[in-house]
Design a protein around this motif. Structure first.
Motif, short mmCIF file in Angstrom:
data_model
loop_
_atom_site.label_atom_id
_atom_site.label_comp_id
_atom_site.label_asym_id
_atom_site.label_seq_id
_atom_site.Cartn_x
_atom_site.Cartn_y
_atom_site.Cartn_z
N PRO A 1 0.83 -1.20 0.00
CA PRO A 1 0.00 0.00 0.00
C PRO A 1 0.87 1.26 0.00
N GLU A 2 0.35 2.31 -0.57
CA GLU A 2 1.06 3.58 -0.58
C GLU A 2 1.03 4.19 0.82
N VAL A 3 2.13 4.79 1.22
CA VAL A 3 2.19 5.43 2.52
C VAL A 3 2.50 6.90 2.32
N ALA A 4 2.24 7.66 3.33
CA ALA A 4 2.54 9.08 3.27
C ALA A 4 4.04 9.26 3.12
N PRO A 5 4.48 10.11 2.21
CA PRO A 5 5.92 10.28 2.01
C PRO A 5 6.59 10.88 3.23
N GLU A 6 7.69 10.27 3.60
CA GLU A 6 8.49 10.78 4.70
C GLU A 6 9.72 11.41 4.08
N ARG A 7 9.81 12.69 4.13
CA ARG A 7 10.92 13.39 3.49
C ARG A 7 12.06 13.61 4.48
N LEU A 8 13.25 13.53 3.95
CA LEU A 8 14.45 13.78 4.74
C LEU A 8 14.60 15.29 4.92
N HIS A 9 14.63 15.73 6.15
CA HIS A 9 14.90 17.13 6.43
C HIS A 9 16.41 17.26 6.48
N PRO B 1 15.48 7.97 5.64
CA PRO B 1 14.25 7.28 6.05
C PRO B 1 13.95 6.14 5.08
N VAL B 2 13.46 5.06 5.63
CA VAL B 2 13.16 3.89 4.82
C VAL B 2 11.75 4.00 4.27
N ALA B 3 11.63 3.84 2.97
CA ALA B 3 10.34 3.83 2.29
C ALA B 3 9.90 2.37 2.15
N PRO B 4 8.65 2.12 1.77
CA PRO B 4 8.19 0.73 1.65
C PRO B 4 9.04 -0.13 0.73
N ARG B 5 9.63 0.46 -0.28
CA ARG B 5 10.43 -0.33 -1.23
C ARG B 5 11.92 -0.01 -1.15
N GLY B 6 12.35 0.56 -0.04
CA GLY B 6 13.77 0.90 0.12
C GLY B 6 13.91 2.35 0.52
N TYR B 7 14.98 2.98 0.06
CA TYR B 7 15.21 4.39 0.37
C TYR B 7 14.56 5.26 -0.69
N ARG B 8 14.22 6.47 -0.31
CA ARG B 8 13.63 7.41 -1.26
C ARG B 8 14.76 7.95 -2.14
N MET B 9 14.63 7.73 -3.42
CA MET B 9 15.68 8.08 -4.36
C MET B 9 15.98 9.58 -4.32
N ALA B 10 14.97 10.41 -4.17
CA ALA B 10 15.19 11.86 -4.15
C ALA B 10 16.06 12.27 -2.96
N ASP B 11 15.84 11.66 -1.79
CA ASP B 11 16.65 11.98 -0.62
C ASP B 11 18.11 11.61 -0.83
N VAL B 12 18.33 10.42 -1.36
CA VAL B 12 19.70 9.95 -1.58
C VAL B 12 20.38 10.82 -2.65
N ASP B 13 19.65 11.14 -3.73
CA ASP B 13 20.22 11.98 -4.78
C ASP B 13 20.57 13.37 -4.25
N ASP B 14 19.70 13.94 -3.41
CA ASP B 14 19.98 15.26 -2.84
C ASP B 14 21.25 15.24 -1.98
N ALA B 15 21.36 14.24 -1.13
CA ALA B 15 22.53 14.15 -0.24
C ALA B 15 23.80 13.91 -1.04
N LEU B 16 23.75 13.02 -2.04
CA LEU B 16 24.94 12.76 -2.85
C LEU B 16 25.31 13.98 -3.69
N GLY B 17 24.33 14.71 -4.18
CA GLY B 17 24.62 15.94 -4.92
C GLY B 17 25.31 16.97 -4.06
N ARG B 18 24.83 17.10 -2.83
CA ARG B 18 25.44 18.06 -1.90
C ARG B 18 26.88 17.65 -1.58
N LEU B 19 27.10 16.37 -1.32
CA LEU B 19 28.45 15.91 -1.03
C LEU B 19 29.37 16.08 -2.23
#
Length: 121
Positions: free
Chosen positions: A32-40, A60-78
Motif C-alpha cells: 500500500p502507498e504510505v505518506a511520504p516521509e521526506r528527509l529534512h 528514512p526507509v520507504a516501503p520499497r527501500g530508500y527514497r531516491m530523491a533523498d539519496v540523490d539530494d545528499a549525494l549531490g550536496r556531497l
C-alpha cells in the motif's frame, strides 16, 4: 463422463479460489502507498560537511527501500562540497608551488650576488 465432469468442476473451483485470492489482496498484493516521509536535510547548511556528518547521515526507509530523491539530494550536496574542496586544494597547492619557486629564485639570486662581490675583490 463423470470423471470428466468432476475434473471440470475441480478446475473451476481452483480457478475461482486463485482469482479470489488475487482479487482480495492476499500476501502477494502490491504494497500500500504510505505518506511520504521526506528527509529534512541533516547536512549542515552553515558550514562545510564533515566526516562525522556523513557517518551520522541516515535516510528514512520507504516501503520499497530508500527514497531516491533523498539519496540523490545528499549525494549531490556531497559531490558539490568535494568539488569545492578539490578546487581549493588545487589553488593552495599552486600558490605553494609559486611561493617555493619565488624563494628558490631569491636564494639563487643572492648566491650570484655573493659570488659576484667575491670576484671583484
Amino acid at each position: 463422463m463423470v470423471m470428466f465432469l468432476f475434473l471440470v468442476v475441480a478446475l473451476a473451483v481452483v480457478v475461482a479460489a486463485v482469482t479470489l485470492a488475487v482479487v482480495s489482496g492476499g500476501e502477494s498484493a502490491p504494497l500500500p502507498e504510505v505518506a511520504p516521509e521526506r528527509l529534512h536535510d541533516p547536512l549542515p547548511a552553515d558550514r562545510p560537511v564533515g566526516s562525522a556528518d556523513v557517518e551520522t547521515l541516515r535516510f528514512p526507509v520507504a516501503p520499497r527501500g530508500y527514497r531516491m530523491a533523498d539519496v540523490d539530494d545528499a549525494l549531490g550536496r556531497l559531490a558539490a562540497e568535494l568539488a569545492e574542496r578539490d578546487a581549493r586544494i588545487d589553488d593552495l597547492e599552486s600558490a605553494l608551488a609559486g611561493a617555493r619557486a619565488a624563494v628558490a629564485h631569491e636564494r639563487h639570486g643572492q648566491r650570484e650576488q655573493g659570488e659576484g662581490t667575491e670576484d671583484q675583490r
